[in-house]
Design a protein around this motif. Structure first.
Motif, PDB file in Angstrom:
ATOM      1  N   ALA A 163       0.824  -1.205   0.000  1.00  0.00           N
ATOM      2  CA  ALA A 163       0.000   0.000   0.000  1.00  0.00           C
ATOM      3  C   ALA A 163       0.862   1.261   0.000  1.00  0.00           C
ATOM      4  O   ALA A 163       0.533   2.246  -0.656  1.00  0.00           O
ATOM      5  N   ARG A 164       1.968   1.235   0.727  1.00  0.00           N
ATOM      6  CA  ARG A 164       2.834   2.410   0.814  1.00  0.00           C
ATOM      7  C   ARG A 164       3.644   2.634  -0.464  1.00  0.00           C
ATOM      8  O   ARG A 164       4.014   3.761  -0.776  1.00  0.00           O
ATOM      9  N   THR A 165       3.948   1.570  -1.180  1.00  0.00           N
ATOM     10  CA  THR A 165       4.804   1.702  -2.354  1.00  0.00           C
ATOM     11  C   THR A 165       4.037   1.806  -3.664  1.00  0.00           C
ATOM     12  O   THR A 165       4.617   2.123  -4.692  1.00  0.00           O
ATOM     13  N   TYR A 166       2.737   1.570  -3.632  1.00  0.00           N
ATOM     14  CA  TYR A 166       1.944   1.640  -4.853  1.00  0.00           C
ATOM     15  C   TYR A 166       1.741   3.097  -5.229  1.00  0.00           C
ATOM     16  O   TYR A 166       1.181   3.876  -4.464  1.00  0.00           O
ATOM     17  N   ASP A 167       2.220   3.486  -6.382  1.00  0.00           N
ATOM     18  CA  ASP A 167       2.146   4.877  -6.823  1.00  0.00           C
ATOM     19  C   ASP A 167       0.874   5.089  -7.625  1.00  0.00           C
ATOM     20  O   ASP A 167       0.731   4.585  -8.729  1.00  0.00           O
ATOM     21  N   LEU A 168      -0.054   5.859  -7.077  1.00  0.00           N
ATOM     22  CA  LEU A 168      -1.303   6.137  -7.767  1.00  0.00           C
ATOM     23  C   LEU A 168      -1.179   7.260  -8.778  1.00  0.00           C
ATOM     24  O   LEU A 168      -2.090   7.493  -9.566  1.00  0.00           O
ATOM     25  N   GLY A 169      -0.082   7.959  -8.765  1.00  0.00           N
ATOM     26  CA  GLY A 169       0.111   9.058  -9.710  1.00  0.00           C
ATOM     27  C   GLY A 169      -0.340  10.381  -9.127  1.00  0.00           C
ATOM     28  O   GLY A 169      -1.229  10.442  -8.291  1.00  0.00           O
ATOM     29  N   GLU A 170       0.260  11.441  -9.599  1.00  0.00           N
ATOM     30  CA  GLU A 170      -0.047  12.777  -9.085  1.00  0.00           C
ATOM     31  C   GLU A 170      -1.484  13.205  -9.366  1.00  0.00           C
ATOM     32  O   GLU A 170      -2.081  13.951  -8.621  1.00  0.00           O
ATOM     33  N   TRP A 171      -2.047  12.765 -10.475  1.00  0.00           N
ATOM     34  CA  TRP A 171      -3.396  13.218 -10.824  1.00  0.00           C
ATOM     35  C   TRP A 171      -4.451  12.681  -9.867  1.00  0.00           C
ATOM     36  O   TRP A 171      -5.570  13.148  -9.873  1.00  0.00           O
ATOM     37  N   LEU A 172      -4.079  11.728  -9.024  1.00  0.00           N
ATOM     38  CA  LEU A 172      -5.050  11.176  -8.084  1.00  0.00           C
ATOM     39  C   LEU A 172      -5.003  11.831  -6.709  1.00  0.00           C
ATOM     40  O   LEU A 172      -5.801  11.508  -5.862  1.00  0.00           O
ATOM     41  N   THR A 173      -4.037  12.724  -6.488  1.00  0.00           N
ATOM     42  CA  THR A 173      -3.977  13.367  -5.170  1.00  0.00           C
ATOM     43  C   THR A 173      -5.151  14.322  -5.020  1.00  0.00           C
ATOM     44  O   THR A 173      -5.628  14.897  -5.987  1.00  0.00           O
ATOM     45  N   GLY A 174      -5.579  14.482  -3.816  1.00  0.00           N
ATOM     46  CA  GLY A 174      -6.734  15.338  -3.562  1.00  0.00           C
ATOM     47  C   GLY A 174      -8.011  14.526  -3.503  1.00  0.00           C
ATOM     48  O   GLY A 174      -8.006  13.318  -3.711  1.00  0.00           O
ATOM     49  N   PRO A 175      -9.124  15.180  -3.206  1.00  0.00           N
ATOM     50  CA  PRO A 175     -10.368  14.434  -2.973  1.00  0.00           C
ATOM     51  C   PRO A 175     -10.978  13.843  -4.241  1.00  0.00           C
ATOM     52  O   PRO A 175     -10.796  14.355  -5.340  1.00  0.00           O
ATOM     53  N   TRP A 176     -11.699  12.754  -4.030  1.00  0.00           N
ATOM     54  CA  TRP A 176     -12.515  12.123  -5.055  1.00  0.00           C
ATOM     55  C   TRP A 176     -13.973  12.419  -4.696  1.00  0.00           C
ATOM     56  O   TRP A 176     -14.311  12.545  -3.528  1.00  0.00           O
ATOM     57  N   VAL A 177     -14.819  12.509  -5.694  1.00  0.00           N
ATOM     58  CA  VAL A 177     -16.237  12.782  -5.451  1.00  0.00           C
ATOM     59  C   VAL A 177     -17.091  11.773  -6.201  1.00  0.00           C
ATOM     60  O   VAL A 177     -16.708  11.276  -7.262  1.00  0.00           O
ATOM     61  N   GLN A 178     -18.246  11.481  -5.629  1.00  0.00           N
ATOM     62  CA  GLN A 178     -19.194  10.587  -6.300  1.00  0.00           C
ATOM     63  C   GLN A 178     -20.431  11.389  -6.666  1.00  0.00           C
ATOM     64  O   GLN A 178     -20.804  12.308  -5.956  1.00  0.00           O
TER      65      GLN A 178
END
Length: 125
Positions: free
Chosen positions: A9-24
């Protein structure tokens, strides 16, 4: 949390575009109502879920925001556990005494520093 999962979980890079909140958001469409999960800042679509899965879409957003705090809590709990394990080991290594009938015992003064995590030498002064 399993140590391997924690590491992954700590090493998995989600990418910069995923930082910040998600909304539904619920979406009504002629093809069928559904929910979308998007990255708030960029509007990038992350997931589309059926209309009955609104709570799952909300969970995805909340879990994403809470995950870093959960990892930090897990790290703190691991550190606390290591400290308590050491204190219990130190208590188990406390000198034992033997009375006349062969039973072993310890003095509270001897075992307390190990259990309380204090320095025995400082307490004697």
């Amino acid at each position: 949390m399993d140590a391997n999962l924690d590491y992954e979980a700590r090493t998995y890079d989600l990418g910069e575009w995923l930082t910040g909140p998600w909304v539904q958001q619920p979406v009504e469409s002629p093809d069928g109502d559904h929910y979308t999960v998007t990255h708030k800042a960029s509007g990038q679509l992350l997931a589309t879920l059926p209309d009955w899965a609104g709570s799952i879409a909300l969970w995805m957003c909340v879990a994403r925001d809470a995950f870093p705090a959960l990892l930090a809590d897990n790290e703190q709990l691991r550190a606390d556990n290591e400290g308590l394990t050491k204190r219990l080991h130190d208590a188990a290594m406390t000198r034992t005494w033997t009375n006349e009938d062969g039973k072993k015992f310890v003095f509270v003064e001897d075992i307390a520093p190990a259990l309380l995590g204090t320095d025995a030498k400082k307490e004697q002064t």
